[in-house]
Write a protein that holds these residues in place. Structure first.
Motif, short mmCIF file in Angstrom:
data_model
loop_
_atom_site.label_atom_id
_atom_site.label_comp_id
_atom_site.label_asym_id
_atom_site.label_seq_id
_atom_site.Cartn_x
_atom_site.Cartn_y
_atom_site.Cartn_z
N THR A 84 39.77 31.09 49.30
CA THR A 84 39.58 32.53 49.17
C THR A 84 39.52 32.90 47.69
O THR A 84 40.26 32.35 46.88
CB THR A 84 40.72 33.33 49.84
OG1 THR A 84 41.92 33.18 49.09
CG2 THR A 84 40.95 32.86 51.27
N SER A 85 38.63 33.84 47.38
CA SER A 85 38.46 34.23 45.98
C SER A 85 38.43 35.74 45.83
O SER A 85 37.82 36.45 46.63
CB SER A 85 37.15 33.65 45.42
OG SER A 85 36.90 34.17 44.12
N HIS A 86 39.08 36.20 44.79
CA HIS A 86 39.05 37.61 44.40
C HIS A 86 37.73 37.93 43.72
O HIS A 86 36.88 37.06 43.49
CB HIS A 86 40.20 37.89 43.44
CG HIS A 86 40.13 37.05 42.19
ND1 HIS A 86 39.35 37.38 41.11
CD2 HIS A 86 40.71 35.86 41.88
CE1 HIS A 86 39.46 36.45 40.17
NE2 HIS A 86 40.29 35.51 40.62
N ASN A 89 40.08 40.85 38.85
CA ASN A 89 41.24 40.74 39.74
C ASN A 89 41.87 39.36 39.60
O ASN A 89 41.58 38.63 38.66
CB ASN A 89 40.84 41.02 41.19
CG ASN A 89 40.41 42.46 41.42
OD1 ASN A 89 39.51 42.73 42.20
ND2 ASN A 89 41.05 43.39 40.75
N ASN A 90 42.71 38.99 40.56
CA ASN A 90 43.37 37.69 40.51
C ASN A 90 43.71 37.25 41.93
O ASN A 90 43.47 37.99 42.90
CB ASN A 90 44.63 37.76 39.64
CG ASN A 90 45.43 39.02 39.93
OD1 ASN A 90 45.90 39.22 41.05
ND2 ASN A 90 45.57 39.89 38.94
N LYS A 91 44.25 36.06 42.06
CA LYS A 91 44.45 35.45 43.38
C LYS A 91 45.35 36.27 44.29
O LYS A 91 45.18 36.26 45.52
CB LYS A 91 45.02 34.04 43.23
CG LYS A 91 46.36 33.96 42.51
CD LYS A 91 46.80 32.52 42.34
CE LYS A 91 48.12 32.38 41.58
NZ LYS A 91 48.01 32.82 40.16
N MET A 143 45.34 39.28 44.84
CA MET A 143 44.59 40.34 45.53
C MET A 143 44.07 39.89 46.89
O MET A 143 43.60 40.71 47.68
CB MET A 143 43.43 40.80 44.67
CG MET A 143 43.83 41.69 43.52
SD MET A 143 44.35 43.33 44.05
CE MET A 143 42.77 44.05 44.47
N GLN A 144 44.14 38.61 47.17
CA GLN A 144 43.66 38.08 48.44
C GLN A 144 44.78 37.95 49.47
O GLN A 144 44.65 37.20 50.45
CB GLN A 144 43.00 36.72 48.21
CG GLN A 144 41.63 36.80 47.57
CD GLN A 144 40.59 37.33 48.52
OE1 GLN A 144 40.32 36.74 49.57
NE2 GLN A 144 39.97 38.45 48.17
N ASP A 190 42.49 31.59 41.25
CA ASP A 190 42.19 32.47 40.12
C ASP A 190 40.85 32.01 39.56
O ASP A 190 40.73 30.86 39.10
CB ASP A 190 43.25 32.34 39.02
CG ASP A 190 44.49 33.18 39.26
OD1 ASP A 190 44.36 34.27 39.84
OD2 ASP A 190 45.59 32.75 38.85
N HIS A 222 35.36 37.85 47.57
CA HIS A 222 35.07 39.28 47.51
C HIS A 222 34.29 39.60 46.24
O HIS A 222 34.66 39.17 45.15
CB HIS A 222 36.38 40.07 47.52
CG HIS A 222 36.20 41.55 47.38
ND1 HIS A 222 36.30 42.20 46.18
CD2 HIS A 222 35.91 42.51 48.29
CE1 HIS A 222 36.09 43.49 46.36
NE2 HIS A 222 35.85 43.71 47.63
N HIS A 227 40.11 44.76 50.09
CA HIS A 227 41.36 44.03 49.84
C HIS A 227 42.50 44.57 50.68
O HIS A 227 43.51 43.90 50.86
CB HIS A 227 41.78 44.20 48.37
CG HIS A 227 40.86 43.59 47.39
ND1 HIS A 227 40.67 42.23 47.28
CD2 HIS A 227 40.05 44.14 46.44
CE1 HIS A 227 39.82 41.97 46.31
NE2 HIS A 227 39.42 43.11 45.79
N THR A 254 45.38 47.75 43.83
CA THR A 254 44.90 47.29 42.53
C THR A 254 45.89 47.56 41.41
O THR A 254 45.62 47.23 40.25
CB THR A 254 43.56 47.96 42.18
OG1 THR A 254 43.71 49.39 42.30
CG2 THR A 254 42.47 47.51 43.14
#
Length: 604
Positions: free
Chosen positions: A73-75, A79-81, A83-84, A102, A143, A273, A467
């Motif tokens: 999974t990717s932000h 953003n950063n990890k 956020m998932q 990340d 995302h 998110h 966020t």
């Protein structure tokens, strides 16, 4: 009264610590499915030659003897990890091994000169080498920019000679519709592919029709590219069956049955998110395509509890900061930084004083709102390591200068004539007291962030809401904080002085908290009004009013809470200390760190 203030501060400090601990325990329990999923913090040396950080979620059912399907999974951009969390919580509790990455130049991954799109593929390679992962059932999802990285992963997988990615879900990003020659094509082959397409996406699913009319995400299913995708890459010129959203279509490609689907949650781009609907699509897609080891209905979701208790941590940290500051000012070392007695609101002398109060608040809000889009466009165009920090920093700096000028004009044209005592209100301060104020503020920030690092190290969680995030960082981010800190500090110190030494008065009635809310609301108004204008126009016309400012308007969402919250924090500290600089410096430091650790950093 001094004893009462100290006692209340001790109680507030204990409540803050208790809320932070509660946040860590519950958020960790949710993301580990009550201990059935182990979470590891990884630092991966990728085949591409850079270091990428990630969280790895391993269900206890995933072993070398019974390997489980794996998902990267990717932000998205900036953003950063973390956020998932909706995805990694829900997928891991269903038995999937999940690697939340990340992206390069984001989070704690390596900073490079170029924001590489290879993160998802490097994550997929890492998953494929883990003995408890079934290499025949590997999926990828991302995302926004992460979706673009997901498309890049498919291209790399195709070129590898030994493709292994079997399921692809693009979250608020466009699929690849055409081949290198510009012809409609199915570049995904026999992979299962889906799209989570927000009905009001601000960045993707946009096109110009033959008559020159602009179309945006609400019209996505009418676009020939979307219809080609749902028809497995067929050319729309050949006359295609009109296909619909939220319907799974199947076909046989290269002898294998595969699916195409577009989910259409009624949301905007960043809300994916934080969306129950979008998460239903993610769960449904991977349950169908990778055969979830622990199938649970997509409507059964628990990630919201993690989000809720992450925010409990934010509240706890704010309470901790306020009361820790107050208690330090009651120690012998820092006793002269604060006052012995709580500060009472000043009385407004006459009608002109009321006009100054309301007029200065309105003028500050109007100035801030009018310059925002232009300053952000200028700041983010500069060749700097963090364009977001520069844009927001310049806006903060100019708003701070406006506030300073406003206070000077007020004092010399009205306040001085009506007996305003700058020393009594804490504005005039000795150099010694200022230096001790700065030292105390630094101590508070260091201890506050120690709580954040404690949460990450022992529980693999941070404090956030959507966020708005307070997270750990690598030491090199301190350099970024120094680089942009002065810009943010100008605003938060000026804002604290203005909100307290100048605007803490009896306007609002006998309850002083009413005055605090009034001042906080006016401080927050620009961050509220600009998104209202943008999205009311979008929802009523299906077109963005300021399409070139889409990203900049989105940045205001967390700023609403930041501006409102920091104003209330500064008021609480001022009432107990009569020092308007103390909370301003603390707020400026923390917001700077929050900004530089939640964005994209490149080498310049």
């Amino acid at each position: 009264m001094k004893t009462q203030t100290k006692r209340m501060a001790k109680i507030g400090l204990c409540i803050g610590i208790a809320l932070m601990l509660l946040s860590m325990v519950v958020a960790s329990a949710v993301q580990t499915s009550g201990g059935r999923v182990s979470v590891k913090s990884l630092s991966l040396e990728t085949d591409a030659g850079y270091v990428m950080t990630a969280y790895l979620f391993i269900p206890d059912t995933a072993t070398a003897e019974t390997p489980a399907p794996g998902i990267v999974t990717s932000h998205g951009y900036l953003n950063n990890k973390e956020m998932q969390d909706a995805n990694f919580v829900e997928l891991s509790r269903r038995g999937f091994v999940v690697l939340a990455i990340d992206q390069p130049c984001h989070g704690n991954s390596e900073v490079m000169s170029v924001n590489s799109a290879s993160g998802v593929y490097q994550g997929a390679l890492a998953l494929s080498r883990m003995p408890f992962v079934d290499v025949t059932r590997i999926g990828v999802t991302g995302h926004s920019m992460g979706g673009m990285s997901t498309n890049a992963a498919v291209a790399s997988d195709n070129a590898s000679g030994a493709p292994f990615i079997s399921a692809v879900l693009l979250n608020n990003a466009d699929p690849t519709y055409q081949d290198g020659d510009g012809n409609f094509a199915n570049i995904y082959g026999s992979r299962d592919v889906g799209v989570v397409s927000a009905q009001y996406d601000e960045f993707f699913h946009q096109w110009i029709d033959d008559e020159g009319n602009r179309h945006e995400a609400p019209d996505y299913l009418e676009w020939e590219n979307a219809q080609s995708f749902l028809n497995f890459g067929a050319d729309p010129a050949e006359g295609l069956e009109q296909r619909e959203a939220d319907t799974v279509y199947t076909d046989t490609v290269d002898g294998e049955e595969c699916i195409r689907v577009i989910y259409r949650p009624h949301i905007i781009h960043p809300w994916s998110h934080f969306s129950y609907q979008a998460t239903v699509g993610v769960i449904d897609f991977f349950t169908r395509t990778l055969d979830a080891p622990n199938p649970i209905p997509a409507t059964n979701q628990v990630w919201q509890w993690k989000e809720a208790f992450n925010f409990v941590g934010v509240i706890g940290l704010c309470l901790f900061v306020i009361n820790f500051i107050i208690l330090l000012t009651k120690t012998p070392v820092f006793a002269d930084v604060g006052s012995a007695e709580p500060v009472a609101p000043t009385k407004v002398a006459d009608g002109k004083g009321k006009i100054w109060f309301w007029g200065s608040l309105a003028a500050g809000a109007l100035f801030s709102m009018l310059i925002y889009r232009r300053i952000l466009a200028f700041g983010t165009s500069l060749p700097v390591s963090q364009t977001e920090s520069m844009g927001l920093g310049l806006w903060s700096f100019l708003c701070g200068l406006f506030s300073i000028v406003s206070m000077l004009v007020y004092y010399h044209t009205y306040g001085k004539k009506h007996g305003m005592d700058l020393a009594a209100r804490g504005v005039k301060i000795s150099l010694k007291k200022l230096l001790k104020t700065i030292i105390l503020a630094v101590i508070v920030v260091v201890v506050a962030y120690s709580c954040v690092f404690f949460a990450e190290y022992f529980f693999k969680v941070d404090f956030r809401l959507w966020t708005l995030a307070i997270k750990t960082f690598n030491p090199d981010m301190l350099g970024q904080a120094v680089l942009y800190g002065g810009l943010f500090m100008t605003f938060y110190v000026a804002s604290s002085v203005s909100a307290n030494a100048f605007n803490y008065n009896d306007i609002g009635g006998r309850h002083s908290w009413v005055n605090a809310i009034i001042v906080a609301l006016f401080t927050t108004l620009p961050a509220l009004i600009l998104p209202w204008i943008q999205y009311i126009h979008y929802f009523t016309t299906d077109l963005m009013l300021w399409p070139a400012s889409n990203m900049h308007i989105l940045w205001l969402f967390p700023i609403v809470l930041i501006l409102f919250g920091t104003t209330l924090i500064s008021r609480a500290v001022y009432k107990a200390t009569n020092n308007p600089y103390l909370a301003g410096i603390v707020n400026g430091c923390i917001i700077t760190l929050m900004t530089v650790t939640n964005t994209c950093t490149t080498l310049v």
